[in-house]
Write an enzyme that holds these catalytic residues in place. Structure first.
Site, PDB file in Angstrom:
ATOM      1  N   ASP A 239      -4.437   3.642   2.784  1.00  0.00           N
ATOM      2  CA  ASP A 239      -5.848   3.222   2.867  1.00  0.00           C
ATOM      3  C   ASP A 239      -5.974   1.724   3.180  1.00  0.00           C
ATOM      4  OD1 ASP A 239      -5.138   2.072   0.481  1.00  0.00           O
ATOM      5  OD2 ASP A 239      -6.750   2.964  -0.704  1.00  0.00           O
TER       6      ASP A 239
ATOM      7  N   ASP B 163      -7.518 -16.415 -17.269  1.00  0.00           N
ATOM      8  CA  ASP B 163      -8.362 -16.956 -16.207  1.00  0.00           C
ATOM      9  C   ASP B 163      -9.335 -18.019 -16.748  1.00  0.00           C
ATOM     10  OD1 ASP B 163      -9.108 -16.299 -13.326  1.00  0.00           O
ATOM     11  OD2 ASP B 163     -11.067 -16.130 -14.277  1.00  0.00           O
TER      12      ASP B 163
ATOM     13  N   ASN C  48      -0.629   4.614   0.043  1.00  0.00           N
ATOM     14  CA  ASN C  48      -1.300   5.835   0.512  1.00  0.00           C
ATOM     15  C   ASN C  48      -2.059   5.656   1.821  1.00  0.00           C
ATOM     16  OD1 ASN C  48      -3.313   4.225  -0.412  1.00  0.00           O
ATOM     17  ND2 ASN C  48      -4.268   5.751  -1.739  1.00  0.00           N
TER      18      ASN C  48
ATOM     19  N   ASP D  93      -3.530 -10.286 -16.227  1.00  0.00           N
ATOM     20  CA  ASP D  93      -4.530 -11.336 -16.050  1.00  0.00           C
ATOM     21  C   ASP D  93      -5.678 -11.025 -17.002  1.00  0.00           C
ATOM     22  OD1 ASP D  93      -6.047 -13.430 -14.774  1.00  0.00           O
ATOM     23  OD2 ASP D  93      -4.878 -13.040 -12.963  1.00  0.00           O
TER      24      ASP D  93
ATOM     25  N   GLU E  39      -5.156 -20.776 -17.452  1.00  0.00           N
ATOM     26  CA  GLU E  39      -5.593 -21.508 -16.263  1.00  0.00           C
ATOM     27  C   GLU E  39      -6.610 -22.552 -16.712  1.00  0.00           C
ATOM     28  OE1 GLU E  39      -7.530 -20.811 -11.843  1.00  0.00           O
ATOM     29  OE2 GLU E  39      -8.336 -19.761 -13.569  1.00  0.00           O
TER      30      GLU E  39
ATOM     31  N   ASP F  65      -1.536  -1.196  -3.960  1.00  0.00           N
ATOM     32  CA  ASP F  65      -1.847  -0.412  -5.154  1.00  0.00           C
ATOM     33  C   ASP F  65      -0.658  -0.389  -6.114  1.00  0.00           C
ATOM     34  OD1 ASP F  65      -0.120   1.548  -3.933  1.00  0.00           O
ATOM     35  OD2 ASP F  65      -1.836   2.166  -2.700  1.00  0.00           O
TER      36      ASP F  65
ATOM     37  N   ASP G  22       0.858  -1.195   0.000  1.00  0.00           N
ATOM     38  CA  ASP G  22       0.000   0.000   0.000  1.00  0.00           C
ATOM     39  C   ASP G  22       0.888   1.238   0.000  1.00  0.00           C
ATOM     40  OD1 ASP G  22      -2.023   1.852   0.358  1.00  0.00           O
ATOM     41  OD2 ASP G  22      -2.174   1.500   2.527  1.00  0.00           O
TER      42      ASP G  22
ATOM     43  N   HIS H 225      -2.852 -17.148  -5.710  1.00  0.00           N
ATOM     44  CA  HIS H 225      -3.802 -16.448  -4.839  1.00  0.00           C
ATOM     45  C   HIS H 225      -5.036 -17.286  -4.511  1.00  0.00           C
ATOM     46  CE1 HIS H 225      -5.264 -16.137  -8.846  1.00  0.00           C
ATOM     47  NE2 HIS H 225      -6.418 -15.711  -8.411  1.00  0.00           N
ATOM     48  N   ASP H 226      -5.150 -18.474  -5.111  1.00  0.00           N
ATOM     49  CA  ASP H 226      -6.307 -19.335  -4.850  1.00  0.00           C
ATOM     50  C   ASP H 226      -5.964 -20.525  -3.955  1.00  0.00           C
ATOM     51  OD1 ASP H 226      -7.954 -17.848  -6.568  1.00  0.00           O
ATOM     52  OD2 ASP H 226      -7.363 -19.050  -8.309  1.00  0.00           O
TER      53      ASP H 226
HETATM   54  C1  GLC Z   1      -9.786 -18.132 -11.332  1.00  0.00           C
HETATM   55  C2  GLC Z   1      -9.095 -17.142 -10.428  1.00  0.00           C
HETATM   56  C3  GLC Z   1      -9.893 -17.017  -9.162  1.00  0.00           C
HETATM   57  C4  GLC Z   1     -11.269 -16.511  -9.511  1.00  0.00           C
HETATM   58  C5  GLC Z   1     -11.932 -17.367 -10.592  1.00  0.00           C
HETATM   59  C6  GLC Z   1     -13.077 -16.638 -11.212  1.00  0.00           C
HETATM   60  O1  GLC Z   1      -9.797 -19.407 -10.814  1.00  0.00           O
HETATM   61  O2  GLC Z   1      -7.778 -17.522 -10.212  1.00  0.00           O
HETATM   62  O3  GLC Z   1      -9.276 -16.198  -8.216  1.00  0.00           O
HETATM   63  O4  GLC Z   1     -12.069 -16.493  -8.371  1.00  0.00           O
HETATM   64  O5  GLC Z   1     -11.064 -17.692 -11.642  1.00  0.00           O
HETATM   65  O6  GLC Z   1     -12.595 -15.584 -12.000  1.00  0.00           O
HETATM   66 CA    CA Z   2      -3.609   2.011  -1.278  1.00  0.00          CA
END
Ligand code: GLC
Ligand code: CA
Length: 568
Positions: free
Chosen positions: A25, A200, A23, A98, A261, A29, A21, A337-338
């Site tokens: 909040d 994605d 700023n 992405d 993916e 970012d 971050d 991230h999943d």
């Molecule tokens: C992919 C992304 C995931 C998202 C899903 C729907 O699996 O990695 O984070 O929730 O698609 O877009």
């Molecule tokens: Ca921020």
């Protein structure tokens, strides 16, 4: 095998909301990312994959896009984006965006139009169906985040399809106008100088329409419930055709990197989609190894947990390595991230955290394919000790809690345990930069809690410690750059039946590398197979001090020990 820069690269994934971050909040970012390019440079990665930064109402943290050509207000502006891209490029780092085009946000201008009336020109950008004969949703599909995959739209008297949340309506790839909108927006970003796309859930864009345009029921795996749609909607009949068109219209005009993916993908689909002649993408994210700790067909889906077996991991990895060699290209990942944090999932996040995180890193970078490192993985960051639903931010975990605990009255402790093991928020807690109260992530209140272990696990501490997980990643990345056999060498497993050790050779011409990993907390006896004749075995990397006088042909690996030797 053809040489390509994207085969020789290591990719680093940034989840912008949780990286830095700038700023106060409490939300990461773009200027925050720009300020941390030095970290990426020090680590030595070649490419950044940036999770979505487009305009979005954030029902699914940016995976629900309401404007594909603008930046989410919380993350900054297009000018901030250009500054970030320029900073990355100045340091020789490429940027992969992405691309989320299986669905948009329901707040996208297209969908606002589409849902207004059946004769609106945008109506056919999405997927609409009449109720089933007896009323109710058109089929038995369950959305990935729970509930039916169909949502009623009063204005047109139809249901629309959403494989994810109801704020993520699926786009209709049968419509050539929609397809060319997607190609245009890809040109927009590539024209700005970005270097490629992570796509994605790209293997869900072609839906399995029956001859009458119906979307058939998914097979029943949970009698009495809705059925997971993924098996039914992945690898649809026109997938390859659509991706080839995308290649022709867009990708082949740029020297770019692409990774799709692909949940449920088989090696066959991997070959089909990633081979350099008839395929369309450089590589896929396949999911087999991410499913080894789930009980197949469990009514809780991915939340039905079991311990993973090394035997299964070896079998799956070996199949992908063997079947794609010369016919496609693998991606290599243990986290994103999943997914929960790999050291908590496949290693030991307690006493053996440092060695086991290094072992997992050695395993991943020792295989054939392009390695992906997710932010914080290079520090050995761990899962988070969630106390209850108040700590959760992710729509998937929140909906699971609501359905299971509030809806069906299931055991709170069991549900919480599953979320602690598998919840996506484990990966989304802020990046741990230093030991200050918010880990250097923000001067304000972070949007999701910082892991209490940041006082010990953080970038500043690991920079200063030559034995840190970070330094091991740095050395591994540098090693790959100096050893063509690590990139292009042929994979051959040895000791396939060993219950604790995963070991293999990488051979390129007369160069032979040996990767050995003990996946357990107990010592394990290693014996080099007799047919491998060796007289010298210089060490390239290890996660323990190694006695140079030790005979490699037979020795005891320590808990989670991992090494790479050259065999001579
Ligand atoms: C992919 C992304 C995931 C998202 C899903 C729907 O699996 O990695 O984070 O929730 O698609 O877009
Ligand atoms: Ca921020």
């Amino acid at each position: 095998m053809n040489r390509s820069w994207w085969k020789e690269s290591v990719v680093y994934q940034i989840y912008p909301r949780s990286f830095q971050d700038s700023n106060g909040d409490g939300i990461g970012d773009l200027p925050g990312i720009t300020s941390r390019v030095g970290h990426l440079k020090t680590l030595g990665v070649d490419v950044v994959w940036l999770s979505p930064v487009y305009r979005s109402p954030n029902d699914d943290n940016g995976y629900d896009i309401s404007d594909y050509r603008d930046i989410m207000a919380e993350f900054g502006t297009l000018a901030d984006f250009d500054t970030m891209l320029e900073a990355l490029h100045r340091h020789g780092i490429k940027l992969m965006m992405d691309l989320v085009v299986n669905h948009s946000s329901d707040e996208h201008a297209w969908f606002r139009q589409a849902r207004a009336s059946r004769d609106n020109p945008y109506h056919d950008y999405y997927i609409w169906r009449a109720p089933a004969d007896g009323g109710g949703p058109p089929n038995n599909w369950e959305a990935a985040f729970g509930g039916s995959a169909w949502e009623w739209n009063e204005a047109t008297g139809e249901y629309y399809l959403h494989l994810f949340s109801k704020k993520q309506p699926d786009l209709n790839w049968e419509n050539p106008r929609l397809r060319s909108e997607v190609y245009d927006l890809m040109h927009f970003w590539l024209g700005k100088g970005v270097d490629g796309f992570r796509m994605d859930v790209i293997n869900m864009i072609s839906k399995p329409y029956g001859p009458d345009g119906r979307l058939p029921d998914a097979p029943v795996v949970k009698p009495g419930f809705l059925q997971p749609a993924f098996g039914a909607v992945t690898n649809g009949p026109r997938l390859l055709e659509h991706l080839r068109e995308m290649k022709r219209e867009v990708l082949r005009h740029y020297d770019c990197i692409t990774v799709g993916e692909a949940p449920c993908a088989t090696t066959r689909q991997g070959m089909e989609l990633t081979n350099e002649q008839g395929g369309a993408l450089n590589m896929l994210f396949q999911f087999e190894h991410m499913e080894l700790d789930s009980v197949p067909g469990h009514p809780w889906g991915k939340w039905g947990c079991k311990p993973f077996e090394l035997r299964d991991l070896k079998a799956s990895m070996t199949r992908w390595q063997d079947e794609l060699v010369g016919r496609g290209w693998n991606s290599l990942y243990l986290s994103n991230h999943d997914q929960p944090r790999p050291v908590s999932r496949f290693g030991d996040d307690g006493a053996q955290r440092v060695v086991s995180a290094k072992m997992l890193a050695t395993f991943l970078h020792g295989l054939q394919g392009t390695p992906y490192v997710y932010q914080g993985e290079e520090l050995g960051m761990t899962n988070f000790p969630f106390r209850g639903p108040e700590d959760l931010r992710d729509i998937e975990s929140i909906n699971f809690w609501r359905e299971a605990v509030d809806g069906r009255g299931e055991d709170r402790a069991a549900v919480l345990d599953a979320i602690r093991r598998k919840g996506r928020d484990n990966a989304r807690t802020p990046m741990q930069w230093d030991a200050t109260p918010n880990a250097g992530f923000t001067s304000g209140t972070p949007w999701i809690a910082v892991n209490p272990n940041h006082a010990e696990i953080n970038v500043a501490a690991e920079y200063d410690d030559p034995d840190s997980v970070f330094q091991h990643y740095r050395r591994l990345i540098a090693l790959r750059r100096s050893q063509p056999a690590l990139v292009y060498g042929r994979y051959r497993p040895i000791l396939a039946e060993h219950p604790q050790i995963y070991a293999w050779l990488r051979t390129l011409y007369d160069d032979r590398l040996l990767v050995v990993c003990n996946f357990t907390a107990s010592p394990a006896e290693f014996r080099l197979p007799d047919e491998l004749d060796v007289v010298r075995w210089p060490l390239l990397i290890a996660n323990y001090a190694v006695d140079p006088a030790q005979d490699l042909r037979c020795f005891a690996l320590r808990p989670y020990e991992a090494r790479i030797h050259r065999l001579q």
